[in-house]
Design an enzyme around this catalytic site. Structure first.
Site, PDB file in Angstrom:
ATOM      1  N   TYR A 108     -20.426  31.576 -46.008  1.00 18.20           N
ATOM      2  CA  TYR A 108     -21.379  31.368 -47.100  1.00 18.20           C
ATOM      3  C   TYR A 108     -20.952  30.239 -48.037  1.00 18.20           C
ATOM      4  CZ  TYR A 108     -24.383  35.370 -46.114  1.00 18.20           C
ATOM      5  OH  TYR A 108     -25.285  36.233 -45.538  1.00 18.20           O
ATOM      6  N   ASP A 254      -3.177  57.512 -26.906  1.00 17.97           N
ATOM      7  CA  ASP A 254      -3.788  58.443 -25.959  1.00 17.97           C
ATOM      8  C   ASP A 254      -3.439  58.003 -24.543  1.00 17.97           C
ATOM      9  OD1 ASP A 254      -5.048  60.002 -27.884  1.00 17.97           O
ATOM     10  OD2 ASP A 254      -6.928  58.877 -27.795  1.00 17.97           O
TER      11      ASP A 254
END
Length: 382
Positions: A108, A254
């Protein structure tokens, strides 16, 4: 196996002046080409799989030496060339003033209509982000060193003193939530380190469990919670803790293709960020779990989960977890026989095992038995 700190291999070295010099040297090159009547250009290291390789000796995924040349006086290149100069000027201002901006803010701040035309400098953030990546590769610096930050994710907990600007604090005395890792860790310093190793944990739930069970204090370690795939800031922090402070790195995820991929990006780097592996990756990291062997060893067969997707021997397969497993089986950095065995077992059994499955034994099991025993006995994957 007793984990001990090693001799540091690197020193804290962030210097904004070095970044400014690289920017200015590149800008002077362009200016001299303009003055001499030449067509100014940038040499940009090429992105893509055809310019990425695995360095066996360094144990890192690296970017090759292929370059693409971006000229100003070329209709196909002029827009990106100009955008590069615009962002170089913006980054120089940020670094000079000691300010930081997010990727969104950088977009921006530099979006405007060029006077006398209907042309915008940037139409979308999808134009500015790749230019910043180009500058990382061209200058050989992290975007964080250019004061461009990303979203923060992850936190740490343990007996380590952190100096962040004017603030200095111990990461074990900020409550059970620990210290949130910022998007940029280049300026962070470690005046006092009282831990023996770093335990990198995939899920916040497991990190919270270990903190509640006082694992960091009992085992004298630093917990780093990645909260999923490790962010650039977390990976850079892990790298610095190992190379600047000599701390061994142990990773706990995991037992599934996603968790193992998280480990591989921490250890070897990633294909997308191959050009940053030497600053983000930690090849000496070891893996404690979860593994397929854990399922049998700790009688967890009844708490496994099925792999997601279609197996390779079924119509439409492989997809999902199965597809990722086969990809990992073929990665050069997973060719170690121990890893090949784990990946093939997952494929054969069609199951995955989560960290939280250890709670089936007891809430305290992971902190009192699983991790201490595996680390003490050296049951770690390379």
């Amino acid at each position: 196996m007793k984990l001990k700190r090693q001799k540091p291999k690197e020193k804290f070295s962030y210097d904004p002046q070095k970044v400014l010099k690289k920017l200015e040297d590149l800008a002077w090159k362009i200016l001299e080409e303009v003055k001499s009547g030449k067509n100014p250009y940038f040499d940009v290291p090429t992105r893509g799989l055809n310019n990425v390789y695995f360095d066996e000796e360094a144990r890192l995924i690296k970017l090759g030496d292929k370059l693409s040349r971006r000229y100003f006086l070329n209709v196909a290149h002029a827009r990106k060339f100009t955008q590069t100069l615009i962002l170089m000027a913006y980054i120089k201002r940020l670094v000079s003033e000691g300010k930081h901006a997010s990727l969104r803010e950088a977009y921006y701040a530099n979006k405007h209509t060029i006077p006398g035309t209907r042309e915008n400098t940037f139409e979308d953030q999808s134009e500015s982000d790749p230019i910043i990546e180009d500058l990382e590769r061209m200058l050989g610096v992290l975007r964080e060193e250019m004061h461009i930050t990303a979203d923060r994710r992850g936190y740490i907990y343990g007996d380590i003193v952190i100096k962040d600007g004017e603030d200095e604090f111990n990461a074990s005395k900020l409550g059970t939530g620990g210290w949130a890792v910022p998007g940029t860790v280049e300026h962070i310093q470690f005046p006092e380190v009282n831990v023996d190793y770093v335990l990198v944990v995939e899920t916040a739930a497991m990190a919270d469990r270990l903190i509640e069970e006082k694992y960091p204090k009992k085992e004298n370690c630093l917990i780093v919670a990645t909260q999923g795939q490790a962010s650039r800031g977390v990976r850079r922090l892990i790298h610095r803790l190992h190379y600047e402070e000599g701390l061994p790195i142990i990773v706990f995820t995991d037992g599934d293709p996603y968790g193992w991929y998280i480990y591989s990006t921490i250890k070897q780097g990633s294909i997308n960020l191959a050009y940053l592996s030497e600053k983000l990756a930690t090849p000496d990291a070891k893996f404690v779990g979860m593994t397929m062997d854990d399922i049998k060893e700790y009688n967890l067969e009844h708490v496994t989960e099925k792999l997601k997707g279609i197996p390779p021997d079924k119509k439409g397969g492989p997809t999902g977890d199965y597809k990722r497993l086969i990809e990992e089986l073929n990665y050069p950095w997973f060719q170690n026989k121990e890893w090949q065995r784990q990946l093939k077992l997952a494929l054969k059994w069609g199951v995955r095992i989560e960290q939280q499955a250890l709670a089936n034994k007891s809430l305290e099991f992971v902190a009192k038995e699983y991790l201490p025993e595996k680390i003490r006995e050296g049951k770690l994957l390379p």
